[in-house]
Design a protein around this motif. Sequence first.
Motif, PDB file in Angstrom:
ATOM      1  N   ILE A   1       0.957  -1.131   0.206  1.00 29.42           N
ATOM      2  CA  ILE A   1       0.086   0.191  -0.073  1.00 29.42           C
ATOM      3  C   ILE A   1       0.836   1.265  -0.087  1.00 29.42           C
ATOM      4  O   ILE A   1       1.694   1.176   0.544  1.00 29.42           O
ATOM      5  CB  ILE A   1      -1.029  -0.301   1.284  1.00 29.42           C
ATOM      6  CG1 ILE A   1      -1.957  -0.889   1.507  1.00 29.42           C
ATOM      7  CG2 ILE A   1      -2.023   1.045   1.021  1.00 29.42           C
ATOM      8  CD1 ILE A   1      -2.616  -1.180   2.720  1.00 29.42           C
ATOM      9  N   GLU A   2       0.869   1.782  -1.171  1.00 29.47           N
ATOM     10  CA  GLU A   2       1.743   3.577  -1.063  1.00 29.47           C
ATOM     11  C   GLU A   2       0.533   5.088  -1.066  1.00 29.47           C
ATOM     12  O   GLU A   2      -0.565   4.216  -1.347  1.00 29.47           O
ATOM     13  CB  GLU A   2       1.816   3.133  -2.326  1.00 29.47           C
ATOM     14  CG  GLU A   2       2.839   2.377  -2.954  1.00 29.47           C
ATOM     15  CD  GLU A   2       3.381   2.518  -3.796  1.00 29.47           C
ATOM     16  OE1 GLU A   2       3.218   2.377  -4.899  1.00 29.47           O
ATOM     17  OE2 GLU A   2       4.840   1.307  -3.597  1.00 29.47           O
ATOM     18  N   LYS A   3       0.493   5.773  -0.313  1.00 33.08           N
ATOM     19  CA  LYS A   3      -0.244   6.577  -0.431  1.00 33.08           C
ATOM     20  C   LYS A   3       0.178   7.396  -1.470  1.00 33.08           C
ATOM     21  O   LYS A   3       1.885   7.453  -1.755  1.00 33.08           O
ATOM     22  CB  LYS A   3       0.655   7.508   0.908  1.00 33.08           C
ATOM     23  CG  LYS A   3       0.254   9.094   0.890  1.00 33.08           C
ATOM     24  CD  LYS A   3      -0.070   8.540   1.764  1.00 33.08           C
ATOM     25  CE  LYS A   3      -0.933  10.716   2.917  1.00 33.08           C
ATOM     26  NZ  LYS A   3      -1.442  10.562   2.024  1.00 33.08           N
ATOM     27  N   THR A   4      -0.452   7.769  -2.064  1.00 30.15           N
ATOM     28  CA  THR A   4      -0.001   8.752  -2.766  1.00 30.15           C
ATOM     29  C   THR A   4      -0.736  10.214  -2.679  1.00 30.15           C
ATOM     30  O   THR A   4      -0.796  10.659  -1.198  1.00 30.15           O
ATOM     31  CB  THR A   4      -0.606   8.489  -4.280  1.00 30.15           C
ATOM     32  OG1 THR A   4      -2.210   8.459  -4.149  1.00 30.15           O
ATOM     33  CG2 THR A   4      -0.920   7.021  -4.818  1.00 30.15           C
ATOM     34  N   GLU A   5      -0.947  10.898  -3.575  1.00 32.40           N
ATOM     35  CA  GLU A   5      -0.965  12.288  -3.869  1.00 32.40           C
ATOM     36  C   GLU A   5      -2.731  12.710  -3.247  1.00 32.40           C
ATOM     37  O   GLU A   5      -2.749  13.522  -2.260  1.00 32.40           O
ATOM     38  CB  GLU A   5      -0.944  13.507  -4.811  1.00 32.40           C
ATOM     39  CG  GLU A   5      -0.554  15.178  -4.771  1.00 32.40           C
ATOM     40  CD  GLU A   5      -0.322  16.095  -6.281  1.00 32.40           C
ATOM     41  OE1 GLU A   5      -0.597  16.145  -6.592  1.00 32.40           O
ATOM     42  OE2 GLU A   5       1.002  15.382  -6.618  1.00 32.40           O
ATOM     43  N   GLY A   6      -3.175  12.057  -3.807  1.00 35.03           N
ATOM     44  CA  GLY A   6      -4.965  11.901  -3.571  1.00 35.03           C
ATOM     45  C   GLY A   6      -5.649  11.358  -2.145  1.00 35.03           C
ATOM     46  O   GLY A   6      -6.592  11.177  -1.681  1.00 35.03           O
ATOM     47  N   ASN A   7      -4.860  10.161  -2.268  1.00 38.72           N
ATOM     48  CA  ASN A   7      -5.346   8.785  -1.389  1.00 38.72           C
ATOM     49  C   ASN A   7      -3.945   7.190  -1.429  1.00 38.72           C
ATOM     50  O   ASN A   7      -2.767   8.133  -1.624  1.00 38.72           O
ATOM     51  CB  ASN A   7      -6.205   7.901  -2.869  1.00 38.72           C
ATOM     52  CG  ASN A   7      -5.821   7.932  -4.085  1.00 38.72           C
ATOM     53  OD1 ASN A   7      -4.799   7.800  -4.767  1.00 38.72           O
ATOM     54  ND2 ASN A   7      -6.970   6.770  -4.816  1.00 38.72           N
TER      55      ASN A   7
ATOM     56  N   PRO B   1       0.010  -9.730 -10.952  1.00 39.47           N
ATOM     57  CA  PRO B   1       0.126  -8.848 -11.868  1.00 39.47           C
ATOM     58  C   PRO B   1      -1.317  -8.374 -12.545  1.00 39.47           C
ATOM     59  O   PRO B   1      -2.404  -8.850 -12.924  1.00 39.47           O
ATOM     60  CB  PRO B   1       1.256  -9.089 -12.901  1.00 39.47           C
ATOM     61  CG  PRO B   1       1.680 -10.285 -12.461  1.00 39.47           C
ATOM     62  CD  PRO B   1       1.016 -10.950 -11.379  1.00 39.47           C
ATOM     63  N   GLY B   2      -1.182  -6.295 -12.047  1.00 36.62           N
ATOM     64  CA  GLY B   2      -2.965  -6.360 -12.607  1.00 36.62           C
ATOM     65  C   GLY B   2      -3.853  -6.107 -12.259  1.00 36.62           C
ATOM     66  O   GLY B   2      -5.023  -5.909 -11.845  1.00 36.62           O
ATOM     67  N   CYS B   3      -3.478  -6.626 -10.746  1.00 30.09           N
ATOM     68  CA  CYS B   3      -4.429  -6.824  -9.410  1.00 30.09           C
ATOM     69  C   CYS B   3      -3.946  -5.868  -8.696  1.00 30.09           C
ATOM     70  O   CYS B   3      -3.478  -5.718  -8.011  1.00 30.09           O
ATOM     71  CB  CYS B   3      -4.892  -7.647  -8.820  1.00 30.09           C
ATOM     72  SG  CYS B   3      -5.701  -8.166  -7.304  1.00 30.09           S
ATOM     73  N   VAL B   4      -5.297  -4.819  -8.644  1.00 28.87           N
ATOM     74  CA  VAL B   4      -4.960  -3.109  -8.113  1.00 28.87           C
ATOM     75  C   VAL B   4      -5.954  -2.442  -7.482  1.00 28.87           C
ATOM     76  O   VAL B   4      -6.850  -3.352  -7.637  1.00 28.87           O
ATOM     77  CB  VAL B   4      -4.215  -2.144  -9.021  1.00 28.87           C
ATOM     78  CG1 VAL B   4      -2.847  -2.417  -9.672  1.00 28.87           C
ATOM     79  CG2 VAL B   4      -5.036  -1.798  -9.799  1.00 28.87           C
ATOM     80  N   ALA B   5      -5.905  -1.628  -6.324  1.00 29.62           N
ATOM     81  CA  ALA B   5      -7.255  -1.201  -6.329  1.00 29.62           C
ATOM     82  C   ALA B   5      -6.401  -0.109  -4.929  1.00 29.62           C
ATOM     83  O   ALA B   5      -5.833   0.678  -4.852  1.00 29.62           O
ATOM     84  CB  ALA B   5      -7.456  -1.978  -5.124  1.00 29.62           C
ATOM     85  N   THR B   6      -7.905   1.185  -5.353  1.00 29.14           N
ATOM     86  CA  THR B   6      -7.481   2.127  -4.676  1.00 29.14           C
ATOM     87  C   THR B   6      -8.220   2.599  -3.036  1.00 29.14           C
ATOM     88  O   THR B   6      -9.751   2.087  -3.331  1.00 29.14           O
ATOM     89  CB  THR B   6      -7.666   3.616  -5.043  1.00 29.14           C
ATOM     90  OG1 THR B   6      -8.559   3.886  -5.607  1.00 29.14           O
ATOM     91  CG2 THR B   6      -6.505   3.331  -6.496  1.00 29.14           C
TER      92      THR B   6
END
Length: 70
Positions: free
Chosen positions: A8-14, A23-28
């Motif tokens: 889990i990575e912190k991004t600018e907005g979420n 691979p290709g399995c992602v979520a926000t």
Amino acid sequence: MYRYLIVIEKTEGNYSAYSPDLPGCVATGKTREEAEENMQVAIEMHVRGLIEDGLPVPEPQSFASYVTVQ
């Protein structure tokens, strides 16, 4: 039963999450917890889709650890 590592990575907005073993399995999510919950659902759907398509389900291979530097 499979147990997959997620990152889990912190991004600018979420927060965004992925699994190195899927691979290709992602979520926000708006929060870390929401990203983790969404990733749980994404992994379940991803694995179910692989099974339904007759494709192999990858064995978990990834591990994580922290390294301390001074």
